[in-house]
Write a protein that holds these residues in place. Structure first.
Motif, PDB file in Angstrom:
ATOM      1  N   GLY A  98      46.485  27.891  68.890  1.00 56.04           N
ATOM      2  CA  GLY A  98      45.056  28.213  69.060  1.00 56.04           C
ATOM      3  C   GLY A  98      44.125  27.432  68.154  1.00 56.04           C
ATOM      4  O   GLY A  98      43.137  26.845  68.617  1.00 56.04           O
ATOM      5  N   PHE A 155      57.644  29.140  55.967  1.00 52.97           N
ATOM      6  CA  PHE A 155      57.611  29.347  54.518  1.00 52.97           C
ATOM      7  C   PHE A 155      58.461  30.555  54.132  1.00 52.97           C
ATOM      8  O   PHE A 155      58.853  31.362  54.991  1.00 52.97           O
ATOM      9  CB  PHE A 155      56.167  29.563  54.062  1.00 52.97           C
ATOM     10  N   ASP A 186      54.782  34.742  54.466  1.00 52.99           N
ATOM     11  CA  ASP A 186      53.554  34.309  55.132  1.00 52.99           C
ATOM     12  C   ASP A 186      52.640  33.679  54.075  1.00 52.99           C
ATOM     13  O   ASP A 186      52.170  34.354  53.168  1.00 52.99           O
ATOM     14  CB  ASP A 186      52.866  35.520  55.779  1.00 52.99           C
TER      15      ASP A 186
HETATM   16  P1  ADP Z   1      49.314  29.258  66.492  1.00 52.59           P
HETATM   17  O1  ADP Z   1      47.985  29.723  66.980  1.00 52.59           O
HETATM   18  O2  ADP Z   1      49.320  27.815  66.083  1.00 52.59           O
HETATM   19  O3  ADP Z   1      50.435  29.617  67.423  1.00 52.59           O
HETATM   20  P2  ADP Z   1      49.983  31.489  64.799  1.00 52.59           P
HETATM   21  O4  ADP Z   1      48.788  32.180  64.204  1.00 52.59           O
HETATM   22  O5  ADP Z   1      50.643  32.116  65.951  1.00 52.59           O
HETATM   23  O6  ADP Z   1      49.559  29.981  65.107  1.00 52.59           O
HETATM   24  O7  ADP Z   1      51.073  31.252  63.647  1.00 52.59           O
HETATM   25  C1  ADP Z   1      50.726  30.608  62.444  1.00 52.59           C
HETATM   26  C2  ADP Z   1      50.557  31.638  61.342  1.00 52.59           C
HETATM   27  O8  ADP Z   1      51.819  32.253  61.075  1.00 52.59           O
HETATM   28  C3  ADP Z   1      50.179  31.063  59.998  1.00 52.59           C
HETATM   29  O9  ADP Z   1      48.789  30.910  59.887  1.00 52.59           O
HETATM   30  C4  ADP Z   1      50.751  32.063  59.016  1.00 52.59           C
HETATM   31  O10 ADP Z   1      49.767  32.909  58.477  1.00 52.59           O
HETATM   32  C5  ADP Z   1      51.683  32.926  59.848  1.00 52.59           C
HETATM   33  N1  ADP Z   1      52.989  33.130  59.223  1.00 52.59           N
HETATM   34  C6  ADP Z   1      53.563  34.354  59.038  1.00 52.59           C
HETATM   35  N2  ADP Z   1      54.728  34.231  58.404  1.00 52.59           N
HETATM   36  C7  ADP Z   1      54.929  32.917  58.180  1.00 52.59           C
HETATM   37  C8  ADP Z   1      55.970  32.172  57.539  1.00 52.59           C
HETATM   38  N3  ADP Z   1      57.039  32.769  57.016  1.00 52.59           N
HETATM   39  N4  ADP Z   1      55.848  30.834  57.489  1.00 52.59           N
HETATM   40  C9  ADP Z   1      54.756  30.216  58.023  1.00 52.59           C
HETATM   41  N5  ADP Z   1      53.737  30.880  58.614  1.00 52.59           N
HETATM   42  C10 ADP Z   1      53.815  32.218  58.709  1.00 52.59           C
END
Ligand code: ADP
Ligand code: ASP
Ligand code: MG
Length: 866
Positions: free
Chosen positions: A19, A246, A249
C-alpha cells in the motif's frame, strides 16, 4: 523455472508493491526503475496493493452505505488517486485515466445498491473492496508510461481462481478465499502476450463461478506468491515500507534487528504469529515451488532486505518476538467429563461444524483452553454465539476478549529455555492466561490481555536481544537503518535558550536546567483544558525543586506529598495556606501524625491508622485510596494498580474501612485512586472516575471529593502523539456533571515538569570499540537513572553543534561502574568532540529527584531559568 523456446523462454520475476509502496510518485519512480532494470533479462510481473488506506476506506464505506453515508469515503479515495495522478503530471479528468474513473464509478454504483437494499452480502463486499487494487493498477499503468515503462495491465481474476469449497460460509468464500498454487506459465503468457512488463492486482481472484473474491486482508503478498508459482518465476520480491523481517515489529521496537536470511518454515511462523509484513499463507506457494523470496524496502531500494529460502538451520535459536492482537481465549472446564475418552472430539465438534479454526491449545484432563484468531462475524456474531451454546452443554465456558498472543519464535525453542529463562521476568505481575509451545517447537506463546501486548514485546525483546552482539544472521537495528530522525517540528524552549545553556556549561560541569515558563505553561494548559477538574495537585515527587513548587502554588495547584519529608518541605516553602494532600504507602503511623499536624489532608488505604492512632482520625475527614483492580503506565515498575500492586484498598473492602473510620469518630471525605505513571491513553481517567463515582454511595454522606491520581504522560519518542487533554475532558465532563457537589481532583507530576527540564552533560571521550561507537559523558545513571531502571528513552542532541545534522550512530554512556550506565542506546548525534555539551531532553521529571551519589559521584546540580 525456464520455458523451452520463443519469447516465453525469458524467466519471470514477480515484484509485489504494498500500500505505501504505490501511494506516492517517489514510490512509482522506484517501481519504474526496478521493473526496467529487471526487464533487461527477465519478464517482470508487478503486483500491486491498493493505495495505502484505500481498502480500509472501502470497508468503512460499505458499513456507512447502509445509511447512505459513503460519500465522504469515496470522495477521499478519488482525491488520493487524483493527487497521485496530478503529481505524475497526468490530467485526472483526461482520457488516459478513463479506466481508473470507471473502476471508482462502479464501486460507487455498488455502494448505492447497499444503500437502496440495506444489505451488503459478502459477494458484493468483495467487488467493492476489489476496487482498491483495480484502481491502483489502472492508475499505475498510466503513471509508469511517462517514467519510461510500458506495462500491460492484467486482470488478476483471469490468472487466479479460488478452490471450490462449497461448505465454507460466504464470508470465507468471498472475503478470505484460498487459491491452490499451480504452475501454469502458459496462462500468464497468454494474458501478457509479448509484454516485457505486466502489472496486476494483489488481493483479488475469481471464484469457480466467475465472481470476484478476495484473499483476506493483507492478501496481496499471497497473490504475488501464487503468481510467482504460476509463472514458475525465478524470484519473488515483496517491496514494503521496512527493509525486511525484523526481530520484532520495528515500529514498536526501534531496537529490533534485521533478520538477514531465514528459512521458509520459520518465516511462515513469524508471519502467522504477527509479523504483519508478510501475509501468513504467502510463503506456501513460493516454498512449494522453491522460489526464493526477498523482502525489500521501497523508500530504500539500496538495502539488501531479508532473503527467505530453504530450510532453517538445525541448531536452536531465538529469532524474533511477535504479537498478534484482537484474539479470543475460550476455556472449558468440566468435572463430569473428567478422564472421559472422546472428550476432545466432543469439544472440537462444534468448531468443525461452524468452520472455526483454533490456534493455540492447552489441555488437562478436566479443562481445555484454545485461542481463536479469526472468527467469522467476531465475538458479537451469530457464529460465536452458536459455538458457545454448543460448548456450554459440555461444561463451564469462560471467554477472554480481546487478548494478545505474544510469541518467542525460533527453532528448537525447547532447547533454548536456559537462554530464554531470564527474559521471562518480563511477565512479572502480568497475568498470563495460557502458555503454549508449538508441536514443531518453533514458538513459545503467551496469551495475555490485549493492552499488555506491546509493553511485553518491548520488554521481552530487550531482554532477549540486547546482548546478541555479532550474530551473523542478524543485521543492524531498525533505528540505525532508517537513519537520523527528521528534526522535531515544534521548537522546544531549549532551542531558543541555547546560548544561555552553553554559557552555563562553560565550566564543564553537568547540570539540570529547568525552564519555569514551560512549567507555568503546562500548568495553565491543564487548568484551561480540564475544566471538569475542580482542583489540581502537583505530585511533588516528580521534581521537588523549591522554585517549581512555588511556581505551581502560584498557579493555584495544591501539593501532593508521599512522605513526611515532602510535607515538611512543601509547608516550609509555601507557607500555611498551601493545600497539601498526604498519600503515603506503608509509612510509619508517626508520619500521619506529622502530616496532620502540618494541616495536610490524610489518605489511607487500610485500617491500620484507625486501629493504631484513632485520635488522628477522630473528628477528621479521611480519604481512602482504592485499588481500581488495574494499572497503567510506561513501565511495570510504575503501574500502581492491580492485584499484585502494594497500593490501595480493594473496593469491596470500602464498607469495612468506612466503618473503621466512623468507629474512630471520623468520616470518609475523599476517594482516591492512581493507576500509574506516564499514561497517554485519555480513556484511563474517565474509566477511573466512573469506578470511583460508582463507589460514592458506599463512601457515605461526608464525601466531598474524588481524586483520580496522576499519571498524565508526555510523549517519550518523536512522533508519539501527545496526551489528548480534550478527550480526557470529554470523558470526565458527564461524570462530573452527574456528581454535583463533589470535586474532581487530579495529581499531575511528570506532565508539568518533564519537558521543562534538560540535563546538560559535557562529553568526556568518544571511542570506537569493536565497531561500536561510545560517547562518554561526565555523569550517568547517578544523575538520570530512568534509562537504566525503566529502559526509558530521552532525546539527546549535541547542543554545541545544534542544529547540525546528526551523522554519528553511537551509544551515550556515563562514567559509572555498571554496564547499565547507558543514557541513550543507538542514537544519532552530530559527531561530538571532547568538551561538547550534549542535551538530554524530557529530564525535568524523575531526573534529579531520583539521583544518587553512587560511586561517590555527586549528581548533576540544578539551575532554574525563570
Ligand atoms: P504493505 O502495505 O507493504 O503490505 P504492511 O503494513 O502489510 O505493508 O506490512 C509492513 C509492516 O509490517 C511494517 O510497517 C511493520 O510495522 C510491520 N511488521 C510487524 N512485524 C514485523 C516484523 N517482525 N518485521 C518487519 N515488519 C513488521
Ligand atoms: N489492499 C489489501 C488490504 O489492505 C490487500 C493488501 O494490501 O495486501 O488488506
Ligand atoms: Mg501487507
Amino acid at each position: 523455472m525456464r520455458k523451452k523456446e520463443g519469447p516465453v523462454e525469458v524467466p519471470w520475476v514477480v515484484l509485489k508493491f504494498g500500500g505505501t509502496s504505490v501511494a506516492s510518485l517517489a514510490a512509482w519512480r522506484t517501481i519504474a526503475r526496478e521493473a526496467a532494470g529487471r526487464a533487461r533479462d527477465h519478464r517482470v510481473l508487478v503486483v500491486c496493493s491498493a493505495l495505502a488506506g484505500v481498502t480500509d476506506r472501502l470497508e468503512h464505506a460499505v458499513a456507512a452505505a447502509r445509511s447512505g453515508d459513503h460519500g465522504a469515503d469515496l470522495a477521499a479515495i478519488r482525491a488520493a488517486h487524483a493527487e497521485l495522478a496530478a503529481a505524475a503530471g497526468l490530467d485526472p479528468a483526461g482520457p488516459v485515466l478513463e479506466p481508473l474513473r470507471a473502476v471508482l464509478d462502479e464501486a460507487e454504483r455498488l455502494l448505492q445498491g447497499v444503500w437502496l437494499t440495506g444489505e451488503a452480502p459478502p459477494r458484493l463486499v468483495a467487488r467493492v473492496l476489489a476496487a482498491g487494487e483495480l484502481a491502483a493498477t489502472r492508475l499505475g499503468v498510466a503513471v509508469l508510461a511517462p517514467l519510461g515503462v510500458e506495462a500491460r495491465w492484467l486482470d488478476a481474476r483471469q490468472l487466479l481462481e479460488s478452490a471450490p469449497r462449497p461448505l465454507d460460509p460466504d464470508e470465507r468464500r468471498y472475503l478470505e478465499a484460498a487459491v491452490l498454487p499451480v504452475q501454469a506459465p502458459e496462462r500468464l503468457a497468454a494474458a501478457a502476450g509479448d509484454a516485457r512488463v505486466a502489472l496486476t492486482q494483489g488481493f483479488i481472484a475469481r471464484t469457480p463461478d466467475g465472481d470476484t473474491c478476495l484473499l483476506g486482508r493483507g492478501g496481496s503478498d499471497t497473490s504475488a506468491s501464487l503468481l510467482a508459482a504460476l509463472a514458475g518465476a525465478e524470484t519473488l520480491e515483496i517491496w514494503t515500507d521496512v527493509p525486511g523481517l525484523f526481530t520484532a515489529d520495528p515500529r514498536e521496537v526501534p531496537a529490533a534487528r534485521l533478520i538477514r536470511s531465514v528459512g521458509y518454515r520459520e518465516a511462515r511462523e513469524l508471519a502467522s504469529l504477527g509479523a504483519k509484513v508478510l501475509h501468513p499463507p504467502c510463503l506456501d506457494p513460493a516454498a512449494r515451488h522453491r522460489i526464493p523470496v526477498t523482502i525489500r524496502c521501497t523508500p530504500h531500494p539500496e538495502m539488501a532486505g531479508t532473503r527467505i529460502e530453504g530450510e532453517s538451520e538445525a541448531q536452536p535459536a531465538v529469532t524474533a518476538v511477535t504479537c498478534r492482537r484482537g484474539g479470543t481465549l475460550l476455556s472449558l472446564a468440566t468435572v463430569t467429563m473428567w478422564d472421559t475418552p472422546g472428550f476432545l472430539a466432543r469439544f472440537f465438534a462444534p468448531f468443525e461444524e461452524l468452520g472455526i479454526s483454533v490456534d493455540l491449545i492447552g489441555t488437562s484432563e478436566a479443562a481445555i483452553s484454545v485461542t481463536l484468531d479469526s472468527l467469522p462475524g467476531g465475538v458479537e456474531g451469530r457464529v460465536f454465539k452458536r459455538l458457545l451454546a454448543g460448548l456450554e452443554e459440555l461444561g463451564e465456558v469462560r471467554v477472554i476478549h480481546p487478548c494478545a498472543v505474544v510469541s518467542i519464535v525460533g527453532r528448537r525453542i525447547r532447547a533454548t529455555l536456559g537462554e530464554i529463562a531470564p527474559a521471562l521476568t518480563a511477565f512479572q505481575e502480568r497475568p498470563v492466561h495460557l502458555i503454549s509451545n508449538s508441536a514443531e517447537d518453533l514458538n513459545l506463546s503467551f496469551v495475555v490481555d490485549e493492552d499488555e501486548g506491546t509493553p511485553l514485546v518491548r520488554r521481552l525483546h530487550d531482554l532477549l536481544f540486547a546482548a546478541r552482539g555479532d550474530d551473523p544472521r542478524l543485521g543492524p537495528t531498525w533505528e540505525r537503518l532508517r537513519g537520523p530522525p527528521a528534526p522535531a517540528p515544534a521548537a522546544p524552549w531549549w532551542e531558543r535558550r541555547r546560548g544561555e545553556l552553553l554559557a552555563l556549561e562553560a565550566d564543564g560541569r553537568p547540570r539540570y536546567v529547568y525552564d519555569l515558563a514551560t512549567v507555568r505553561e503546562r500548568a495553565r494548559r491543564l487548568r484551561e483544558r480540564l475544566p471538569s477538574v475542580g482542583r489540581l495537585y502537583y505530585s511533588m515527587k516528580a521534581n521537588p525543586h523549591p522554585a517549581i513548587l512555588a511556581a505551581l502554588h502560584a498557579e493555584g495547584f495544591g501539593i501532593e506529598c508521599v512522605s513526611i519529608q515532602e510535607v515538611e518541605a512543601a509547608r516550609e516553602r509555601l507557607g500555611a495556606g498551601a493545600p497539601l494532600l498526604f498519600t503515603p504507602n506503608f509509612c510509619p503511623v508517626e508520619e500521619y501524625a506529622g502530616a496532620a499536624a502540618r494541616g495536610a489532608e490524610l489518605t489511607v488505604d487500610g485500617p491500620q491508622l484507625c486501629q493504631d492512632a484513632p485520635a488522628l482520625v477522630r473528628g477528621r475527614g479521611v480519604a481512602v485510596r482504592l485499588d481500581p483492580g488495574w494499572g497503567a503506565g510506561h513501565h511495570e515498575k510504575v503501574r500502581t494498580g492491580g492485584p499484585g500492586s502494594k497500593f490501595g484498598l480493594p473496593p469491596e473492602e470500602l464498607g469495612a474501612l468506612r466503618a473503621a473510620v466512623e468507629a474512630a469518630g471520623g468520616h470518609v471525605v475523599g476517594l482516591h485512586a492512581h493507576l500509574g505513571s506516564g499514561i497517554l491513553e485519555p480513556a484511563a481517567w474517565p474509566a477511573l472516575a466512573r469506578l470511583l463515582a460508582s463507589l460514592a454511595a458506599a463512601a457515605g454522606d461526608g464525601l466531598e471529593w474524588i481524586d483520580l491520581g496522576g499519571g498524565l504522560g508526555v510523549p517519550e519518542r518523536p512522533g508519539q502523539p501527545e496526551l489528548d487533554l480534550d478527550a480526557v475532558e470529554a470523558g470526565l465532563a458527564p461524570i462530573a456533571a452527574a456528581l454535583p457537589g463533589i470535586e474532581l481532583r487530579l495529581e499531575p507530576g511528570r506532565y508539568v515538569v518533564a519537558e521543562a527540564g534538560v540535563l546538560l552533560v559535557p562529553v568526556t571521550q568518544v571511542r570506537r570499540k569493536s565497531g561500536t561507537v561510545f560517547v562518554g559523558v561526565a555523569t550517568g545513571m547517578n544523575s538520570l537513572i530512568r534509562p537504566a531502571l525503566y529502559g526509558a528513552w530521552h532525546p539527546i542532541v549535541n547542543l554545541s553543534r545544534h542544529p547540525a545534522a546528526p551523522d554519528l550512530f553511537a551509544q551515550v554512556v556515563g562514567p559509572i561502574c555498571e554496564s547499565g550506565d547507558v543514557l541513550g542506546r543507538d542514537r544519532w548525534l552530530a559527531t561530538p568532540a571532547t568538551g561538547d555539551v550534549l542535551l538530554i531532553g524530557n529530564a525535568g521529571a524523575y531526573g534529579h529527584a531520583m539521583a544518587s551519589s553512587y560511586n561517590l559521584r555527586p549528581p548533576a546540580e540544578e539551575v532554574v531559568l525563570s
